[in-house]
Design an enzyme around this catalytic site. Structure first.
Site, PDB file in Angstrom:
ATOM      1  N   GLU A  98       0.834  -1.198   0.000  1.00  8.31           N
ATOM      2  CA  GLU A  98       0.000   0.000   0.000  1.00  8.31           C
ATOM      3  C   GLU A  98       0.873   1.255   0.000  1.00  8.31           C
ATOM      4  OE1 GLU A  98      -4.170   0.084   1.853  1.00  8.31           O
ATOM      5  OE2 GLU A  98      -3.016   1.335   3.237  1.00  8.31           O
ATOM      6  N   HIS A 136       6.562 -26.831   3.476  1.00 11.34           N
ATOM      7  CA  HIS A 136       5.732 -27.905   2.931  1.00 11.34           C
ATOM      8  C   HIS A 136       4.640 -27.353   2.021  1.00 11.34           C
ATOM      9  CE1 HIS A 136       7.583 -30.982   5.526  1.00 11.34           C
ATOM     10  NE2 HIS A 136       7.740 -29.962   6.351  1.00 11.34           N
ATOM     11  N   LYS A 169     -13.869   1.724  -3.880  1.00 14.46           N
ATOM     12  CA  LYS A 169     -14.867   2.209  -2.914  1.00 14.46           C
ATOM     13  C   LYS A 169     -15.946   3.025  -3.618  1.00 14.46           C
ATOM     14  CE  LYS A 169     -11.843   3.045   1.091  1.00 14.46           C
ATOM     15  NZ  LYS A 169     -11.356   4.157   1.928  1.00 14.46           N
TER      16      LYS A 169
END
EC number: 5.3.1.9
Length: 549
Positions: A355, A386, A514
């Protein structure tokens, strides 16, 4: 801060030429030629943290040329600008002073001619008093019972930092149960509310403006749930506190503004755990441990501000990152903590880095023609071994890795920690030096395998090595060392943004989605087909409407 395109500097041109000389050099050769390589390419901070950057594809000449880049782009001036309270976040006309929040020296830090430290200290004192009441049990809920559970409602910086730190410092936690709600998906808060009792729960609503959609949606649902049992609106004040600056909205919600904890516009969200946003940390581990967290960060701040760049840990790590991102073409960095309590650390700096430096426009407003922020990801060891280490060891992509581990564990069960640390040490060795074909062949001959088996299997068992890593070894994960580690990464991010000529402290990239969501929301209120978007978005919305219950 100066606006200098790094690629136009003589240092960048020198680095490009140097890269052509370095791109095929192996770590094995670098170590073979210099028995003192570890001591030259490692440093200890405050006797708490060893940073080993010797397993990187660098030489002293590489670092010297990278330091030239830092000088030519005026990194030193940028650091001074931040610490002196200049408004280096120019797109929002704000200073950037998370360092003031942990300024344990209490020296004046000025913004617009005003020392911010008295206000910082006043909020800290208020948090101390409030937290002591909650932790001691002297604060009572509406039925006279003490608080047992705390639910932090926030998103982004109001969630990721406090959640990461409270998890990392679980060995220091008190009796209070901590819960974090961030996602606007109702499932998140619904599952948390199943675990708590309205009579003994405190909600912290963390939103600077008290208008953040996700946070306020969850806060209203929490209040509705609470009032379904408590009944009277006056009881809200005993069970809700606000981390905000909007006193009017906080009061209208039903929260006593005496229990509103302020912070300032010079505190960026992803750098806010040091502020009132860290109240959940204090409630989890106590005020004294929070002060230790601040003190560790402050110690790293002083190191960053005052140490020569050649010995400056955030600067060195930042320069090495630029070297891989812009010259080797590495697009990602993995953060791999070998400590289960640190399981949210990579996610926290995924936001912290991506960000901050995920920008394609420079400080002059022009599109860049070089790489800016990398993709950050990671999981705790040994789980990651793994899962995705296969690609790091034998894939076609270079993934520089930071390995982080404590020398002392908080849970000395049997030989668990020795096994964990044996993997920590082994992985960086394997990534650096690999396993050559002749070694694999000899292993098979020693097992008595026939030549046909060798030919069929050996190519798949070869490890090229030459995969770069940093190793960060802490004495122990304590509030102090964690604070220093977080600040190390924060200043690394700042350094890269300063050199790469981008604005690190805004985040306009979150806004467009938004805006479009706010436009779409009213369209979801009925069952009518819509055609106001592109055919894909129209098709998705209309299918959602036809399928929803």
């Amino acid at each position: 801060m100066k606006n200098i395109n790094p690629t136009q500097t003589s240092a960048w041109q020198a680095l490009q030429k140097h890269f052509d000389e370095m791109k095929d050099v192996s770590l094995a050769d670098l170590f073979a030629k210099d028995g003192d390589r570890f001591s030259k390419f490692s440093a200890t901070f405050d006797d708490q943290m060893l940073v080993d950057f010797s397993k990187n594809r660098i030489t002293e000449e590489t670092l010297a040329k990278l330091q030239d880049l830092a000088k030519e782009t005026d990194l030193a001036g940028a650091i001074k600008s931040m610490f002196s309270g200049e408004k280096i976040n120019r797109t929002e006309d704000r200073a950037v002073l998370h360092v003031a929040l942990r300024n344990r020296s209490n020296t004046p830090i000025m913004v617009d001619g005003k020392d911010v430290m008295p206000e910082v200290n006043a909020v800290l004192e208020k948090m101390k008093t409030f937290s002591e009441e909650i932790i001691s049990g002297s604060w009572k809920g509406y039925t006279g019972k003490a608080i047992t559970d705390v639910v932090n409602i926030g998103i982004g910086g109001s969630d990721l930092g406090p959640f990461m730190v409270t998890e990392a410092l679980r060995p220091y936690k008190n009796h209070l149960n901590m819960h974090f709600v961030s996602n606007v998906d109702g499932t998140h808060i619904a599952e948390v509310l199943k675990k708590v009792n309205p009579e003994t729960t405190l909600f912290l609503v963390a939103s600077k403006t008290f208008t953040t959609q996700e946070t306020m949606t969850n806060a209203h649902s929490a209040r509705d749930w609470f009032l379904a049992t408590a009944g009277d609106n006056k009881h809200v004040a005993k069970h809700f506190a606000a981390l905000s600056t909007n006193g009017k909205a906080v009061g209208e919600f039903g929260i006593d503004t005496a229990n509103m904890f302020e912070f300032w516009d010079w505190v960026g969200g992803r750098y806010s755990l040091w502020s009132a946003i860290g109240l959940s940390i204090i409630l989890s581990v106590g005020y004294d441990n929070f002060v230790e967290l601040l003190s560790g960060a402050h110690a790293m701040d002083k190191h960053f501000a005052n140490t020569a760049p050649e010995k400056n840990l955030p600067v060195l790590l930042a320069l090495i990152g630029i070297w891989y991102n812009n010259f080797f073409g590495a697009e990602t960095e993995a953060i791999l903590p070998y400590d289960q309590y640190m399981h949210r650390f990579a996610a926290y700096f995924q936001q912290g880095n991506m960000e901050s430096n995920g920008k394609y426009v420079d400080r002059n407003g022009n599109a860049v023609d070089y790489q800016t922020g990398p993709i950050i990801w990671g999981e705790p060891g040994t789980n990651g071994q793994h899962a995705f280490y296969q690609l790091i060891h034998q894939g076609t992509k270079m993934v520089p890795c930071d390995f982080i581990a404590p020398a002392t564990t908080h849970n000395a069960l049997s030989d668990h920690h020795q096994k964990l640390l044996s993997n920590f040490f082994a992985q960086t060795e394997a990534l650096a030096f690999g396993k050559a074909r002749d070694v694999v062949e000899q292993e098979y001959r020693d097992l008595g395998k026939d030549p046909a088996t060798l030919e069929n299997v050996v190519p798949f068992k070869v490890f090229e090595g030459n995969r770069p890593t940093n190793s960060i070894l802490l004495r122990e994960i304590t509030p102090f060392s964690l604070g220093a580690l977080i600040a190390l990464y924060e200043h690394k991010i700042f350094t890269q943004g300063a050199i790469l000529n981008i604005f690190t402290f805004d985040q306009w990239g979150v806004e467009l989605g938004k805006q479009l969501a706010n436009r779409i929301l009213p369209e979801l209120g009925d069952d009518k087909d819509i055609n106001s978007h592109d055919s894909s978005t129209n098709g998705l919305i209309n299918r959602y409407k036809s399928w929803r219950a």
